[in-house]
Design a protein around this motif. Sequence first.
Motif, PDB file in Angstrom:
ATOM      1  N   MET A   1      34.771  35.796  43.366  1.00  0.00           N
ATOM      2  CA  MET A   1      34.374  36.850  42.429  1.00  0.00           C
ATOM      3  C   MET A   1      35.600  37.708  42.101  1.00  0.00           C
ATOM      4  N   LYS A   2      35.901  37.838  40.812  1.00  0.00           N
ATOM      5  CA  LYS A   2      37.064  38.604  40.360  1.00  0.00           C
ATOM      6  C   LYS A   2      36.606  39.671  39.380  1.00  0.00           C
ATOM      7  N   VAL A   3      36.997  40.929  39.646  1.00  0.00           N
ATOM      8  CA  VAL A   3      36.649  42.013  38.737  1.00  0.00           C
ATOM      9  C   VAL A   3      37.910  42.787  38.362  1.00  0.00           C
ATOM     10  N   LEU A   4      37.883  43.310  37.157  1.00  0.00           N
ATOM     11  CA  LEU A   4      38.964  44.151  36.664  1.00  0.00           C
ATOM     12  C   LEU A   4      38.400  45.539  36.392  1.00  0.00           C
ATOM     13  N   PHE A   5      39.050  46.566  36.929  1.00  0.00           N
ATOM     14  CA  PHE A   5      38.597  47.938  36.728  1.00  0.00           C
ATOM     15  C   PHE A   5      39.341  48.582  35.554  1.00  0.00           C
ATOM     16  N   PHE A   6      38.580  49.353  34.776  1.00  0.00           N
ATOM     17  CA  PHE A   6      39.146  50.077  33.635  1.00  0.00           C
ATOM     18  C   PHE A   6      38.577  51.488  33.613  1.00  0.00           C
ATOM     19  N   ALA A   7      39.419  52.459  33.258  1.00  0.00           N
ATOM     20  CA  ALA A   7      38.960  53.827  33.053  1.00  0.00           C
ATOM     21  C   ALA A   7      39.910  54.504  32.080  1.00  0.00           C
TER      22      ALA A   7
END
Length: 293
Positions: A1-7
């Motif tokens: 599982m790969k996630v990319l965080f953005f803000a």
Amino acid sequence: MKVLFFARKVSESNYGPIGEIFAKFEKAGIEISLFEPLLNQLHGYVPLPNANILETYEPLAGNSFDYLVVLGGDGSILDATLLVKDSGIPILGINLGRLGFLASIEKSMVDEVIKAMLHGTMAFEERSMLSIRSNLPLFAEANFALNDFTILKRDTSSMINIHTFVNGDYLTTYWADGLILSTPTGSTAYSLSCGGPIMFPSSDSFVITPVAPHNLNVRPLIVPDTAVVSFQVEGRSDNFLCTMDTRLEMITSAHEIAIKKNDFSIRLARLTNSSFLRGLREKLAWGKDKRNF
């Protein structure tokens, strides 16, 4: 599982919650990636996870992320659509803002979300978008919107005349401060505050909502999303405001603008026990009367 965080810009009050979110994702064994601008904002304030770093905000086509996790409010999700584009990567919004119609996951629900992600039980919704065409350059490659397109007068100018056509057939000329063309997703945003109807996200329609119209019998109009809605603007000013979601450009009476359904949609991720109707009740406080408490 790969996630990319953005803000977008992170406020001090969210340093603690973001640190807790990172720790929970890392503990679950999920591979984390961060954009370098976000990393720089958090450095020294938040315990950072062991993460892969993407140097710049650039479209994600060709990347194999399972989710783009957005930390913020609905405005952050609108900005995130520029990264996702037609990649098919679902956007998961964790609400660190206020109302949060699009960012439907509250901080207290992160454990439940991680469990659903790992078990493959998240629900996904396809959200239609708008696309703009113009005889003069506008918005370059950011020519699509998840919420709405607007034409508005300048702050100090008189009302404007917006000649409006549907599939080339003349509809009317709106004498107003502006006009909103909204998707079903955007029907709970600016259009709602101007008296527009709320539409189910799966509706195959758009809504045209005038902003402070001079004629009191002018009302919002729902049109099928197969229609092409076009505009020409006149007024006492030399230029006017034009927006696609959070992005703004100046236009003149020389612009001829056409809006249609975008060729690709955006996928939003949510928990299976959440729904649009539940969101309406909770976010808009429907059925709640303080006189009963």
